[in-house]
Design a protein around this motif. Structure first.
Motif, short mmCIF file in Angstrom:
data_model
loop_
_atom_site.label_atom_id
_atom_site.label_comp_id
_atom_site.label_asym_id
_atom_site.label_seq_id
_atom_site.Cartn_x
_atom_site.Cartn_y
_atom_site.Cartn_z
N LEU A 101 36.30 8.01 -3.58
CA LEU A 101 36.04 9.32 -4.33
C LEU A 101 34.86 8.77 -5.14
CD1 LEU A 101 36.66 12.16 -5.50
CD2 LEU A 101 38.00 10.96 -7.09
N GLY A 102 33.76 9.63 -5.19
CA GLY A 102 32.68 9.53 -6.12
C GLY A 102 32.93 10.67 -7.06
N ILE A 103 32.50 10.76 -8.21
CA ILE A 103 32.43 11.82 -9.35
C ILE A 103 31.15 12.03 -9.98
CG2 ILE A 103 33.68 12.54 -11.23
CD1 ILE A 103 35.99 10.80 -10.95
N ALA B 7 36.59 11.47 -15.56
CA ALA B 7 35.45 11.08 -15.70
C ALA B 7 35.24 10.05 -16.98
CB ALA B 7 34.15 11.78 -15.63
N ASN B 8 35.65 10.72 -18.07
CA ASN B 8 35.63 10.09 -19.23
C ASN B 8 36.44 8.88 -19.19
OD1 ASN B 8 33.71 11.63 -20.78
ND2 ASN B 8 35.30 13.26 -21.34
N ASN B 9 37.61 8.79 -18.78
CA ASN B 9 38.66 7.70 -18.86
C ASN B 9 37.82 6.47 -17.94
OD1 ASN B 9 40.76 6.17 -16.85
ND2 ASN B 9 41.78 6.72 -19.15
N LEU B 10 37.25 6.80 -16.82
CA LEU B 10 36.58 5.98 -15.99
C LEU B 10 35.37 5.34 -16.29
CD1 LEU B 10 37.58 7.63 -12.33
CD2 LEU B 10 38.59 5.49 -13.38
N LYS B 11 34.97 6.28 -17.37
CA LYS B 11 33.56 5.95 -18.18
C LYS B 11 32.35 6.21 -17.05
CE LYS B 11 35.03 2.28 -21.30
NZ LYS B 11 36.55 2.72 -21.36
N ILE B 12 32.59 7.09 -16.52
CA ILE B 12 31.33 7.60 -15.55
C ILE B 12 30.55 8.73 -16.42
CG2 ILE B 12 30.78 9.00 -13.48
CD1 ILE B 12 33.73 8.15 -12.39
N PRO B 13 29.36 8.42 -16.59
CA PRO B 13 28.46 9.18 -17.44
C PRO B 13 28.34 10.49 -17.01
CG PRO B 13 27.41 7.53 -16.42
CD PRO B 13 28.61 6.99 -16.09
N ALA C 86 25.29 8.57 -13.20
CA ALA C 86 26.27 9.15 -12.36
C ALA C 86 26.00 8.83 -10.81
CB ALA C 86 26.94 10.45 -12.60
N LEU C 87 24.73 9.26 -10.39
CA LEU C 87 24.51 9.09 -8.95
C LEU C 87 24.13 7.42 -8.92
CD1 LEU C 87 21.73 11.85 -8.60
CD2 LEU C 87 24.22 11.64 -7.65
N GLU C 88 23.80 6.70 -9.73
CA GLU C 88 23.76 5.42 -9.72
C GLU C 88 24.98 4.35 -9.18
OE1 GLU C 88 21.39 1.96 -9.19
OE2 GLU C 88 20.70 4.00 -9.41
N ILE C 89 26.08 4.91 -9.93
CA ILE C 89 27.38 4.51 -9.56
C ILE C 89 27.77 4.63 -8.27
CG2 ILE C 89 29.80 4.71 -10.11
CD1 ILE C 89 29.16 5.26 -13.03
N LYS D 155 25.55 5.00 -5.77
CA LYS D 155 24.86 4.18 -4.93
C LYS D 155 25.16 2.65 -4.73
CE LYS D 155 19.84 3.80 -4.16
NZ LYS D 155 18.53 4.42 -4.76
N LYS D 156 25.73 2.36 -5.84
CA LYS D 156 26.17 0.87 -6.00
C LYS D 156 27.56 0.62 -5.29
CE LYS D 156 24.24 -0.27 -10.44
NZ LYS D 156 24.62 -0.64 -12.09
N ASN D 157 28.41 1.97 -5.04
CA ASN D 157 29.37 1.77 -4.20
C ASN D 157 30.61 0.55 -4.49
OD1 ASN D 157 31.12 2.34 -1.97
ND2 ASN D 157 29.97 1.44 -0.33
N GLN D 158 30.99 0.71 -5.48
CA GLN D 158 32.09 -0.37 -6.05
C GLN D 158 33.26 0.20 -6.41
OE1 GLN D 158 30.16 -2.42 -9.43
NE2 GLN D 158 28.68 -3.57 -8.01
N PRO D 159 34.14 0.39 -5.32
CA PRO D 159 35.29 1.25 -5.81
C PRO D 159 36.48 0.16 -6.33
CG PRO D 159 35.32 0.19 -3.49
CD PRO D 159 33.98 -0.03 -4.12
N THR D 160 37.37 1.05 -7.14
CA THR D 160 38.68 0.47 -7.66
C THR D 160 39.75 1.27 -7.61
OG1 THR D 160 39.50 -0.52 -9.85
CG2 THR D 160 38.47 1.66 -9.92
#
Length: 293
Positions: free
Chosen positions: A84-86, A96-102, A108-111, A113-118
Motif C-alpha cells: 500500500l502506498g499513501i 500517514a502521520n504515524n508512518l511519517k509520510i509527509p 509522498a510520491l518519492e516514497i 517511487k523508492k518502493n521500500q515496504p514494511t
C-alpha cells in the motif's frame, strides 16, 4: 516495468489537491512505470476500484485521501503481497502521520517511487479492518457530527467536538461490558488503538505501535464536564494518562457487549459506523499489511 495504481478521493481534505495523470507522469518515467489513476465517486467506491486494480495485477496500489480512503483501499490488501502506498491529502491523516509520510505531495510520491515496504499490524472489528483506531462514546459522537458537516476541516472538527461535548449528558443510558469482567456505565470515552496518532497529530495512545502485536486500550468513565475539558488539554499535550480516572492497558483481543442502546455506534478510522449487533469482537492481525514508508 512497475504497474502502480492511484485511487484518489477527489473531495478529501479541502478537495484542492493537485494530483493528476499529467503530474504523475512527471514523477514516474513512462519507460519504467505504468501509471493508472482512478477517482472514487461515492462511499465504498474506492474498495471497488481497488478490487479491480488487484485483478489488473497492480504491483503497488496507492490510497490518495484521508484515513477513510486509506481504510477502504488497505482493507483489500491485507494478507496480500501488494504494498500500500499513501498520499495523504485528507483532513486528519492519522495513519500517514504515524508512518511519517509527509503531506507534501512531491515527498509522498518519492516514497512510493523508492518502493521500500514494511509490515504493520492490522486491527479487526467484527471482520472489518481498521489500521489506526476505533472509538466508542465521545469520539464516535464527534465523528457523527463531523460526518454531517459540509467540509472536512480543522474548524469543522472543533465544531463537532463542541456539539458532542454538550450532547453527552442527553443520551440514553448505555452499559458496556468488556471481556465479561469490566462494566462501564455511560463511559465518556472507550478507545482502542493500533496507532499512536488519531488525526491532526493528536494522540490518546502515544505509546501505541503499529509493529508491537498489541492493541492499546484507553477507557475514560463517566466524568464531569470540567474533567472533560481537562482531558481535552491533556490530549493536546499528549498526556491523557495524567487524568487519574483514565484506565489504560494493552491486549491482543477483547470482546465488547452493549446493554441499553439499540444501536452500537462507533468511529472506525475516522468514519462513523452503526450496527445492531450487541457484541463486538476486536482483535489484531500481526504484520498483515505491507506499507511503503
Amino acid at each position: 516495468m512497475l504497474n502502480i495504481h492511484f485511487i484518489v478521493n477527489p473531495i478529501a481534505g479541502s478537495g484542492k489537491h493537485r494530483l493528476s495523470e499529467t503530474l504523475l507522469q512527471h514523477y514516474f518515467e513512462p519507460q519504467n512505470y505504468l501509471i493508472t489513476l482512478k477517482t472514487s465517486e461515492y462511499k465504498s467506491h474506492a474498495s471497488e476500484l481497488t478490487k479491480a486494480s488487484i485483478q489488473q495485477h497492480a504491483d503497488i496500489i496507492v490510497a490518495c485521501g484521508g484515513d477513510g480512503t486509506v481504510n477502504e483501499v488497505a482493507s483489500l490488501l491485507v494478507g496480500t503481497t501488494i504494498p500500500l502506498g499513501i498520499v495523504p491529502i485528507g483532513s486528519g491523516n492519522g495513519l500517514a502521520n504515524n508512518l511519517k509520510i509527509p503531506t507534501h505531495l512531491a515527498e509522498a510520491l518519492e516514497i512510493i517511487k523508492k518502493n521500500q515496504p514494511t509490515m504493520i499490524d492490522v486491527g479487526c472489528v467484527n471482520q472489518r479492518y481498521f489500521f489506526s483506531n476505533i472509538g466508542f462514546g465521545f469520539t464516535a459522537k464527534v465523528i457523527e457530527h463531523y460526518a454531517a458537516s459540509e467540509k472536512r476541516t480543522w474548524r469543522c472538527y472543533l465544531k463537532a467536538c463542541y456539539k458532542a461535548f454538550w450532547a453527552y449528558y442527553k443520551k440514553e443510558t448505555v452499559v458496556m461490558v468488556i471481556d465479561d469482567n469490566i462494566e462501564l456505565r455511560n463511559p465518556f470515552l472507550f478507545f482502542i488503538s493500533n496507532s499512536n496518532v488519531m488525526g491532526y497529530t493528536m494522540s490518546l495512545t502515544p505509546k501505541a505501535s503499529l509493529k508491537d502485536g498489541l492493541l492499546d486500550v484507553l477507557i475514560v468513565p463517566n466524568i464531569s464536564r470540567l474533567k472533560m475539558m481537562y482531558l481535552g488539554v491533556l490530549l493536546l499535550l499528549k498526556k491523557p494518562h495524567a487524568l487519574k480516572e483514565v484506565r489504560y492497558y494493552q491486549t491482543t483481543a477483547l470482546n465488547i457487549t452493549q446493554k441499553g442502546a439499540p444501536i452500537f455506534s462507533a468511529q472506525i478510522d475516522g468514519e462513523w459506523s452503526q450496527t445492531e449487533a450487541k457484541s463486538t469482537l476486536v482483535a489484531l492481525k500481526e504484520k498483515a499489511l505491507n506499507v511503503l514508508v
